[in-house]
Design a protein around this motif. Sequence first.
Motif, PDB file in Angstrom:
ATOM      1  N   ARG A   1      25.499  92.449  43.869  1.00  0.00           N
ATOM      2  CA  ARG A   1      25.529  93.727  44.595  1.00  0.00           C
ATOM      3  C   ARG A   1      26.953  94.267  44.637  1.00  0.00           C
ATOM      4  NH1 ARG A   1      26.015  94.410  50.187  1.00  0.00           N
ATOM      5  NH2 ARG A   1      25.720  96.571  50.734  1.00  0.00           N
ATOM      6  N   GLN A   2      27.911  93.344  44.725  1.00  0.00           N
ATOM      7  CA  GLN A   2      29.314  93.735  44.784  1.00  0.00           C
ATOM      8  C   GLN A   2      29.729  94.491  43.518  1.00  0.00           C
ATOM      9  OE1 GLN A   2      31.006  93.275  47.678  1.00  0.00           O
ATOM     10  NE2 GLN A   2      32.477  94.627  46.666  1.00  0.00           N
ATOM     11  N   THR A   3      29.135  94.085  42.388  1.00  0.00           N
ATOM     12  CA  THR A   3      29.447  94.778  41.124  1.00  0.00           C
ATOM     13  C   THR A   3      28.940  96.213  41.177  1.00  0.00           C
ATOM     14  OG1 THR A   3      29.405  92.720  39.899  1.00  0.00           O
ATOM     15  CG2 THR A   3      29.053  94.706  38.615  1.00  0.00           C
TER      16      THR A   3
ATOM     17  N   SER B   1      31.267  98.204  43.339  1.00  0.00           N
ATOM     18  CA  SER B   1      32.528  98.499  42.641  1.00  0.00           C
ATOM     19  C   SER B   1      32.338  99.539  41.549  1.00  0.00           C
ATOM     20  CB  SER B   1      33.096  97.220  42.017  1.00  0.00           C
ATOM     21  OG  SER B   1      33.438  96.321  43.015  1.00  0.00           O
TER      22      SER B   1
ATOM     23  N   TYR C   1      35.656  99.482  39.171  1.00  0.00           N
ATOM     24  CA  TYR C   1      35.463  98.540  38.064  1.00  0.00           C
ATOM     25  C   TYR C   1      34.768  99.246  36.905  1.00  0.00           C
ATOM     26  CZ  TYR C   1      33.506  94.628  35.437  1.00  0.00           C
ATOM     27  OH  TYR C   1      33.166  93.773  34.441  1.00  0.00           O
ATOM     28  N   ASN C   2      35.273  99.029  35.700  1.00  0.00           N
ATOM     29  CA  ASN C   2      34.637  99.583  34.501  1.00  0.00           C
ATOM     30  C   ASN C   2      33.747  98.530  33.872  1.00  0.00           C
ATOM     31  OD1 ASN C   2      35.968 101.994  34.798  1.00  0.00           O
ATOM     32  ND2 ASN C   2      37.639 101.423  33.434  1.00  0.00           N
ATOM     33  N   PRO C   3      32.486  98.862  33.603  1.00  0.00           N
ATOM     34  CA  PRO C   3      31.586  97.844  33.054  1.00  0.00           C
ATOM     35  C   PRO C   3      31.882  97.544  31.586  1.00  0.00           C
ATOM     36  CG  PRO C   3      30.477  99.936  33.086  1.00  0.00           C
ATOM     37  CD  PRO C   3      31.816 100.174  33.701  1.00  0.00           C
ATOM     38  N   SER C   4      31.393  96.404  31.123  1.00  0.00           N
ATOM     39  CA  SER C   4      31.474  96.099  29.698  1.00  0.00           C
ATOM     40  C   SER C   4      30.514  97.042  28.982  1.00  0.00           C
ATOM     41  CB  SER C   4      31.056  94.653  29.455  1.00  0.00           C
ATOM     42  OG  SER C   4      29.691  94.486  29.792  1.00  0.00           O
TER      43      SER C   4
ATOM     44  N   LEU D   1      26.935  95.960  29.633  1.00  0.00           N
ATOM     45  CA  LEU D   1      26.379  96.346  30.934  1.00  0.00           C
ATOM     46  C   LEU D   1      26.151  97.857  30.995  1.00  0.00           C
ATOM     47  CD1 LEU D   1      25.468  95.582  33.779  1.00  0.00           C
ATOM     48  CD2 LEU D   1      27.842  95.709  34.524  1.00  0.00           C
TER      49      LEU D   1
ATOM     50  N   GLU E   1      25.462  85.396  40.549  1.00  0.00           N
ATOM     51  CA  GLU E   1      26.863  85.519  40.995  1.00  0.00           C
ATOM     52  C   GLU E   1      27.812  84.851  39.994  1.00  0.00           C
ATOM     53  OE1 GLU E   1      28.406  86.757  43.802  1.00  0.00           O
ATOM     54  OE2 GLU E   1      26.593  87.646  44.657  1.00  0.00           O
TER      55      GLU E   1
ATOM     56  N   ASP F   1      27.929  86.885  36.738  1.00  0.00           N
ATOM     57  CA  ASP F   1      28.241  88.295  36.924  1.00  0.00           C
ATOM     58  C   ASP F   1      29.558  88.640  36.224  1.00  0.00           C
ATOM     59  OD1 ASP F   1      27.755  90.841  38.447  1.00  0.00           O
ATOM     60  OD2 ASP F   1      29.755  90.322  39.160  1.00  0.00           O
ATOM     61  N   GLU F   2      29.537  89.701  35.406  1.00  0.00           N
ATOM     62  CA  GLU F   2      30.721  89.987  34.574  1.00  0.00           C
ATOM     63  C   GLU F   2      31.952  90.346  35.385  1.00  0.00           C
ATOM     64  OE1 GLU F   2      29.475  93.258  31.932  1.00  0.00           O
ATOM     65  OE2 GLU F   2      30.803  94.502  33.143  1.00  0.00           O
ATOM     66  N   ARG F   3      31.746  91.007  36.540  1.00  0.00           N
ATOM     67  CA  ARG F   3      32.901  91.350  37.378  1.00  0.00           C
ATOM     68  C   ARG F   3      33.513  90.080  37.960  1.00  0.00           C
ATOM     69  NH1 ARG F   3      32.848  91.877  42.571  1.00  0.00           N
ATOM     70  NH2 ARG F   3      34.604  92.823  43.633  1.00  0.00           N
ATOM     71  N   ASN F   4      32.642  89.170  38.414  1.00  0.00           N
ATOM     72  CA  ASN F   4      33.146  87.905  38.962  1.00  0.00           C
ATOM     73  C   ASN F   4      33.889  87.108  37.892  1.00  0.00           C
ATOM     74  OD1 ASN F   4      32.126  88.429  41.453  1.00  0.00           O
ATOM     75  ND2 ASN F   4      30.289  87.185  41.227  1.00  0.00           N
TER      76      ASN F   4
END
Lengths: 75, 143
Positions: free
Chosen positions: A35-37, A40, A46-49, A52, B77, B80-83
């Motif tokens: 959820r944090q992603t 963001s 945050y820029n996704p790949s 994604l 989690e 997760d790519e951001r993590n």
Amino acid sequence: MREKGGGWLKNCMEEFRKDRGLNQEELAVALGVSRQTIISLEKGRYNPSLQLAFKIANYFGKQIEDIFIYEEEEQ
Amino acid sequence: MMCKGNDKGFFTVFGILGSIGIVFGFMMKYNLPESAHDAMMASGFLTGIGTALTGIFLIRKVQEKFFPKKVEKDTIEMNDERNLSIKRTASSIAWLTSIIWLAVAAFVLLLMEQRMGAYLAVGGVYVSGIAFIIAMKVLEKKM
């Protein structure tokens, strides 16, 4: 989020999500991210790949450029 | 991708390494003479690490059995790519901090005339530098 080479990547994820009547948690589960992603991404922190970004676009049935907009910084 | 993938295998490795640590720790403890205090301490250290790793493995197994939803959430989690991106950046900072720490330790140890310790610290700096160069070369070829 500002890219290193200058310029900005904006997105309309929040609008698309709200149009679908989803909350952030539901969208996160559907995309297989935390959820944090989602938070963001929506806040532009945050820029996704590319992977994604395609996943998000496919989920909403849109083209990537409909959701993510790259704006060059004016010199 | 680095850190990403089968976390079942990851925890199984924990279990195997932990068991090996415990077995070797106990074997060392019961085969060493009473006078070998430092080696005794090392065996306790090994047993402790082994127990911790085995504990993590067992907790994970219990979670998988009784709380599958939590495991699923943890897996998301973890992958997760951001993590992952945050972890990588944090790892780089931690690595740089360790190098600086080792370099300072080498200098201080040398001033204290602890040559062996200083050599080990300098060795640590070189090993991590070499590992960095090798990893970079391998990744350059892969990407």
